[in-house]
Design an enzyme around this catalytic site. Sequence first.
Site, PDB file in Angstrom:
ATOM      1  N   SER A 162       0.959  -1.262   0.082  1.00 14.61           N
ATOM      2  CA  SER A 162       0.176  -0.144  -0.003  1.00 14.61           C
ATOM      3  C   SER A 162       0.887   1.207   0.003  1.00 14.61           C
ATOM      4  O   SER A 162       1.471   1.370  -0.792  1.00 14.61           O
ATOM      5  CB  SER A 162      -1.263  -0.049   1.132  1.00 14.61           C
ATOM      6  OG  SER A 162      -1.967   0.963   1.157  1.00 14.61           O
ATOM      7  N   ALA A 163       0.674   2.206   1.188  1.00 13.90           N
ATOM      8  CA  ALA A 163       1.363   3.112   1.024  1.00 13.90           C
ATOM      9  C   ALA A 163       3.035   3.202   1.088  1.00 13.90           C
ATOM     10  O   ALA A 163       3.587   3.851   0.518  1.00 13.90           O
ATOM     11  CB  ALA A 163       1.184   4.182   2.210  1.00 13.90           C
TER      12      ALA A 163
END
Length: 289
Positions: free
Chosen positions: A63-64
């Site tokens: 994800s991030a």
Amino acid sequence: MTSYEKIREEIEEALIDEEVETIILDIDSPGGEVNGLFDLSDFIYEARTKKRIVAIANDDAYSAAYAIASSAEKVFVSRTSGVGSIGVIASHIDQSGFDEKQGVKYTTVFAGKRKNDLNPHEPITSESLESLQGEVNRLYEMFVQLIARNRNLSMERIKSTEAGLYFGEKAIEIGLADGITILSSINKNRSITMNEKTTTDLETDNLTNKIKNDSYRTEVLELIRLCNLSKMPEKIEEFIKQEMNPKQVQEVLMSILAKQTEKTEIMSTIPQNSAEDLMIQVAKNRAGI
């Protein structure tokens, strides 16, 4: 935990340090917040024109965290580490039923029709849900565009991952990573070897180069000695591939021997002498001496 601001500060310091040739982003994270992520990713993407920046998923970059990794010039994974989860998620907690069971009733007074959106003490309204979904969709498009730019892939290719997780060779195959790397912690100063060859070639080259190093050769010989002493020569290849140092090998062998004899107290009662003394003592216990 490391903030986006701290990561940027450390990269900025490395950029102006003349002794630094390559910046390595050693990443192990399931992800993070949206706020500040895109600014940091853009900064890293631009910074890689000044110095080589390489990211390593060690062990997770999802994800991030993958957004940050993808901003580097190259992304490497190990045989078991993972990347991906290119998606956006938001949650609303409806605890109104819990409040009722606890005998608690919330009365919210507000001005502005949307001020009470996503209040956890009330069920979510259809309007609030639609608004939240719209924001998630907007951020998802931004996320996909970012990864597509960083990895030089189409948005369709990124979306086709459906926010899935990809490991080792599969991550390379789909375009989210550039190669397999072996992480080494044999020396006190951790070294990282990177190679975009196949896993087999990489392992061969990596081990060959390290055997040429006297300190590494000494450690390998000690590793072999410990395995032979404990009558487990079959473990030699496994320990070398896992790049374990003699102390780690000794601990593993001691644990195995203790389990085999069902006398785990050996670990705490044997005097902390040399590795050979310990192994001999364990061997005696095994023989009932």
